[in-house]
Design a protein around this motif. Structure first.
Motif, PDB file in Angstrom:
ATOM      1  N   VAL A  75      44.698  43.361  38.392  1.00 47.26           N
ATOM      2  CA  VAL A  75      44.667  44.752  37.935  1.00 47.26           C
ATOM      3  C   VAL A  75      43.231  45.275  37.929  1.00 47.26           C
ATOM      4  O   VAL A  75      42.941  46.360  38.444  1.00 47.26           O
ATOM      5  CB  VAL A  75      45.279  44.873  36.523  1.00 47.26           C
TER       6      VAL A  75
ATOM      7  N   GLU B 283      41.944  45.880  41.381  1.00 47.70           N
ATOM      8  CA  GLU B 283      42.470  47.113  41.963  1.00 47.70           C
ATOM      9  C   GLU B 283      41.746  48.336  41.419  1.00 47.70           C
ATOM     10  O   GLU B 283      41.403  49.263  42.162  1.00 47.70           O
ATOM     11  CB  GLU B 283      43.972  47.225  41.696  1.00 47.70           C
ATOM     12  N   VAL B 284      41.504  48.329  40.114  1.00 49.59           N
ATOM     13  CA  VAL B 284      40.761  49.438  39.497  1.00 49.59           C
ATOM     14  C   VAL B 284      39.357  49.519  40.084  1.00 49.59           C
ATOM     15  O   VAL B 284      38.837  50.606  40.362  1.00 49.59           O
ATOM     16  CB  VAL B 284      40.713  49.262  37.968  1.00 49.59           C
TER      17      VAL B 284
ATOM     18  N   SER C 212      47.303  49.444  36.017  1.00 48.11           N
ATOM     19  CA  SER C 212      46.261  49.912  36.926  1.00 48.11           C
ATOM     20  C   SER C 212      46.229  51.435  36.980  1.00 48.11           C
ATOM     21  O   SER C 212      45.156  52.058  36.953  1.00 48.11           O
ATOM     22  CB  SER C 212      46.495  49.338  38.324  1.00 48.11           C
TER      23      SER C 212
END
Length: 471
Positions: free
Chosen positions: A37, A40-41, A448
């Motif tokens: 997560v 991805e951020v 996310s």
């Protein structure tokens, strides 16, 4: 026009797009589930990522390394570094994730096969890397033999993590904890220019913590606070920090602990339970946490200078899921951290999906109040809080927490929205999945999106049903 909304909190000018930074306070195993997560951020918001992890862990195989060699608790640092190793270096990740058997004799035999190069774990690893890792493990083995004092004191390889053994060997070889972390990172292909794993304190010495409970008792050592060994570590609870001379006199073995070290800090705690059900409840709530020296006296350490540097250039701070008092608070109470956190633009608490031994009966406001108190103590402001943080002012709270992300479902902490609204905390509700041991777990995509929305980056045309902003 600014990308971010204006908040009534202490802040600094926005950093440039290329230098945006996200700092995550976390422990080891629990937050490992959110690494994808955070990655991805990081990608979608074009920022770098820094994990800040405490070194006060004194349980599991780390406890035996501390007993024999001293030094920081490295288990959570190793856990995050290994979790970050990319698929291109999968054989290295497998090696550093490997644990020796729980039988001491089988564990030592398994370790010898690694030293001699006959273990099948070496087969897919390039020769140059394998020889370097073996040389570090050989150096550690030499140090183990030099410290052996049979029959009273010998090193136990029981359930030892190869990653922990490598970090310890590298630290002893180089004399530097940071150098050991760097070596493991480059061996595993972790790009530290984009994702850094920083110990909250840089030291070659052990740093222990104590927790004060509401009934006046004190628990010494992280393992005793969070995951007591068998039998329960509550047998060791005492507000008296004077070593027991009778117990100390029976310990004739030579180890890395200074004379008259608290007995509760001397022994190894290799076997313990990480589940809430496997741990007895605390007799009262934790009110405060602090660092101690080996004799039980309170101390106020300085943080890793790189932690302050990361915070001073960060746009957002995230308090990840995990053990509140043993994974998050030990990093926040360090000198100067509270001031640095207060100047960041966003401070986001990802609320745990269940309660544990440290937070039994806690509401969302209790989690936030604990973080606020730690931040204020970091600044030298020691004061007594009203029960459940009701005496806190919103401006003080928002120095350390501006947003709360939480789950909806059975077994999750109660979110007392009226209290949070009074503090000016923005809440985002997510829907997750039922956890294996009760409570709820976060859906990665939903989390996310929630983090991205707070940071101001949303995919064009995407509307999420997974999160709801609460008024």
């Amino acid at each position: 026009m600014s990308l971010f909304p204006t908040l009534n909190v202490e802040k600094r000018p926005l950093a440039s797009q290329s230098t945006r930074r996200l700092v995550v306070f976390s422990g080891g195993s629990a937050a490992n589930s959110l690494v994808d997560v955070f990655n991805e951020v990081m990608e979608k918001n074009s920022c770098s990522l820094t994990y800040v992890i405490p070194i006060s862990d004194n349980g599991g195989s780390s406890s035996e390394l501390i007993r024999v060699f001293g030094g920081p608790g490295i288990g959570d640092i190793r856990s995050r570094l290994v979790r970050l190793i990319p698929p291109t270096h999968a054989p290295i990740r497998t090696l550093f994730n490997h644990r020796l058997p729980s039988s001491p004799s089988l564990a030592e035999s398994d370790f010898i096969t690694l030293l001699t190069g006959t273990s099948c774990l070496w087969t897919p690893i390039p020769t140059a890397q394998a020889l370097l890792i073996r040389s570090i493990l050989s150096h550690l083995h030499l140090e183990i033999l030099k410290r052996a004092r049979p029959p009273t004191s010998t090193f136990s390889f029981e359930s030892a993590s190869i990653g922990n053994l490598f970090l310890t060997g590298a630290r002893l070889f180089s004399g530097s904890f940071e150098s050991a972390i760097y070596l493991l990172a480059i061996m595993g292909g972790v790009d530290e220019s984009r994702t850094a794993v920083l110990p909250a304190i840089v030291s070659n010495f052990t740093h222990h913590i104590s927790a004060g409970l509401a009934d006046g008792t004190t628990i010494t050592g992280q393992n005793a606070i969070s995951h007591p060994s068998e039998p329960t570590a509550l047998n060791n609870i005492s507000s008296n920090t004077t070593p027991d001379p009778e117990l100390d006199g029976h310990r004739q073995e030579e180890d890395a602990n200074p004379p008259s070290t608290l007995p509760t800090l001397r022994g190894a705690s290799i076997a313990f339970s990480k589940t809430h059900e496997g741990s007895p409840p605390l007799p009262a709530r934790i009110e405060r946490l602090w660092y101690i020296n080996p004799y039980g006296h309170e101390m106020r350490p300085h943080p890793n200078a790189r932690v302050l540097s990361a915070l001073n250039t960060a746009e957002a701070v995230v308090y990840s899921i995990g053990s509140l008092y043993t994974s998050i608070i030990p990093s926040i109470i360090l000198r100067g951290v509270g001031d640095a956190v207060a100047k960041t633009r966003f401070k986001i608490l990802i609320l745990n999906g269940s309660l544990d031994r440290e937070t039994d009966g806690f509401r969302a406001s209790d989690f936030i109040a604990a973080i606020v108190r730690a931040g204020e103590e970091s600044r030298g402001n020691f004061y007594s809080m009203a029960e459940e943080g009701k005496g806190l002012e919103g401006v003080t709270v928002r120095r350390y927490v501006t947003h709360l992300i939480h789950l909806e479902g059975e077994g999750v902490p109660v979110v007392d929205r009226e209290v949070l609204a009074g503090w000016g905390i923005e809440c985002v509700r997510l829907y997750g999945r039922k956890g294996e041991y009760g409570g709820m777990t976060y859906d990665g995509k939903g989390l996310s999106q929630a983090l991205g929305a707070i940071l101001g980056k949303r995919e064009p045309g995407v509307r999420s049903r997974r999160n709801t902003l609460e008024a």
